[in-house]
Enzyme design. Sequence first.
Site, short mmCIF file in Angstrom:
data_model
loop_
_atom_site.label_atom_id
_atom_site.label_comp_id
_atom_site.label_asym_id
_atom_site.label_seq_id
_atom_site.Cartn_x
_atom_site.Cartn_y
_atom_site.Cartn_z
N LYS A 41 70.60 40.70 37.73
CA LYS A 41 70.48 41.80 36.86
C LYS A 41 71.72 41.65 35.76
O LYS A 41 71.55 42.41 34.80
CB LYS A 41 70.69 43.39 37.51
CG LYS A 41 69.75 43.48 38.76
CD LYS A 41 70.14 44.73 39.44
CE LYS A 41 69.25 44.69 40.74
NZ LYS A 41 69.84 45.23 41.95
N GLY A 42 72.65 41.18 36.39
CA GLY A 42 73.97 41.06 35.45
C GLY A 42 73.75 40.79 34.08
O GLY A 42 74.21 41.10 33.18
N GLU A 97 74.09 34.18 31.25
CA GLU A 97 74.78 35.00 32.24
C GLU A 97 75.82 35.95 31.91
O GLU A 97 76.42 35.71 30.83
CB GLU A 97 75.45 33.86 33.05
CG GLU A 97 74.77 33.51 34.50
CD GLU A 97 74.80 34.82 35.56
OE1 GLU A 97 74.87 35.98 35.21
OE2 GLU A 97 74.64 34.32 36.69
N ASP A 98 76.04 36.86 32.68
CA ASP A 98 77.22 37.77 32.15
C ASP A 98 78.59 37.03 32.77
O ASP A 98 79.43 37.32 32.05
CB ASP A 98 76.89 38.92 33.02
CG ASP A 98 76.74 38.87 34.59
OD1 ASP A 98 76.50 37.95 34.93
OD2 ASP A 98 76.80 39.92 35.32
N ASP A 101 81.99 32.89 37.92
CA ASP A 101 82.94 33.24 38.90
C ASP A 101 83.48 31.99 39.86
O ASP A 101 84.15 30.92 39.22
CB ASP A 101 82.80 34.52 39.45
CG ASP A 101 84.04 35.09 40.04
OD1 ASP A 101 84.88 34.50 40.68
OD2 ASP A 101 84.21 36.39 40.04
N LYS A 129 85.62 33.17 34.55
CA LYS A 129 86.97 33.04 35.18
C LYS A 129 87.24 31.96 35.81
O LYS A 129 87.13 31.64 36.87
CB LYS A 129 86.82 34.06 36.68
CG LYS A 129 87.05 35.31 36.29
CD LYS A 129 86.79 36.18 37.74
CE LYS A 129 86.45 37.68 37.53
NZ LYS A 129 86.18 38.27 39.19
N PHE A 150 88.23 41.71 39.52
CA PHE A 150 86.82 42.07 39.65
C PHE A 150 86.53 43.17 38.35
O PHE A 150 87.24 44.10 38.25
CB PHE A 150 86.79 42.60 41.06
CG PHE A 150 85.16 42.68 41.18
CD1 PHE A 150 84.60 41.56 41.89
CD2 PHE A 150 84.57 43.82 41.05
CE1 PHE A 150 83.35 41.62 42.01
CE2 PHE A 150 83.30 43.93 41.49
CZ PHE A 150 82.47 42.67 41.85
#
Length: 175
Positions: A41-42, A97-98, A101, A129, A150
């Site tokens: 969903k991000g 994508e958001d 990571d 990140k 986070f």
Amino acid sequence: MAEHIKVLVSEEEVDKRIRELGELISKDYAGKDVHMICVLKGGVFFMCELAKRITVPVSMDFMSVSSYGDDTKSSGVVRIAKDLDEPLEGKDVLIVEDIIDSGRTLSYLMKVLQERKPASMRLCTLLDKPDRRVKMVDVDYTGFNIPDEFVVGYGLDYAQKYRNLPFIGVVEGVE
Ligand SMILES: O=P(O)(O)OC[C@H]1O[C@H](OP(=O)(O)OP(=O)(O)O)[C@H](O)[C@@H]1O
Ligand SMILES: [Mg+2]
């Protein structure tokens, strides 16, 4: 301790960067159509705003992949909850994508999608990140490199909350 959100990237900074990325992508894809794939969903907020700033013809599809559940730590297992509606063969695909990571989600997804024989495949992420990388991922377009914290907002959740914040924030008071 109650949760508190500290602003990491302001709404104005995010909006400005998305315009810049839109211009860059429009130049790079000049003369082509771009098939944008939103990773739900991000990715949904970034996808909508970015698509509005792209001036070449755009088509869109959506895929839902999850590895974090309601946690702040990846389960390490990537699950496809919803697959794409359309085939990718011959298309110039841009995955949106958001955040990248650990890289687990995108390294898995790119491998799966590459097998569907797109003409080209690039990756655009709002946030990266790099310090957290476990799996190598080639990122073509990045909004912001951020430290190992986070983050929430602009599609990113903590236990499904805060996706609707118009800025990127850090949740304080969470283990
Ligand atoms: O690089 P990684 O460590 O794999 O982390 C990145 C992924 O984790 C988040 O998704 P999540 O699993 O939380 O699903 P959601 O987008 O529905 O919140 C985020 O949207 C990326 O897809
Ligand atoms: Mg999540």
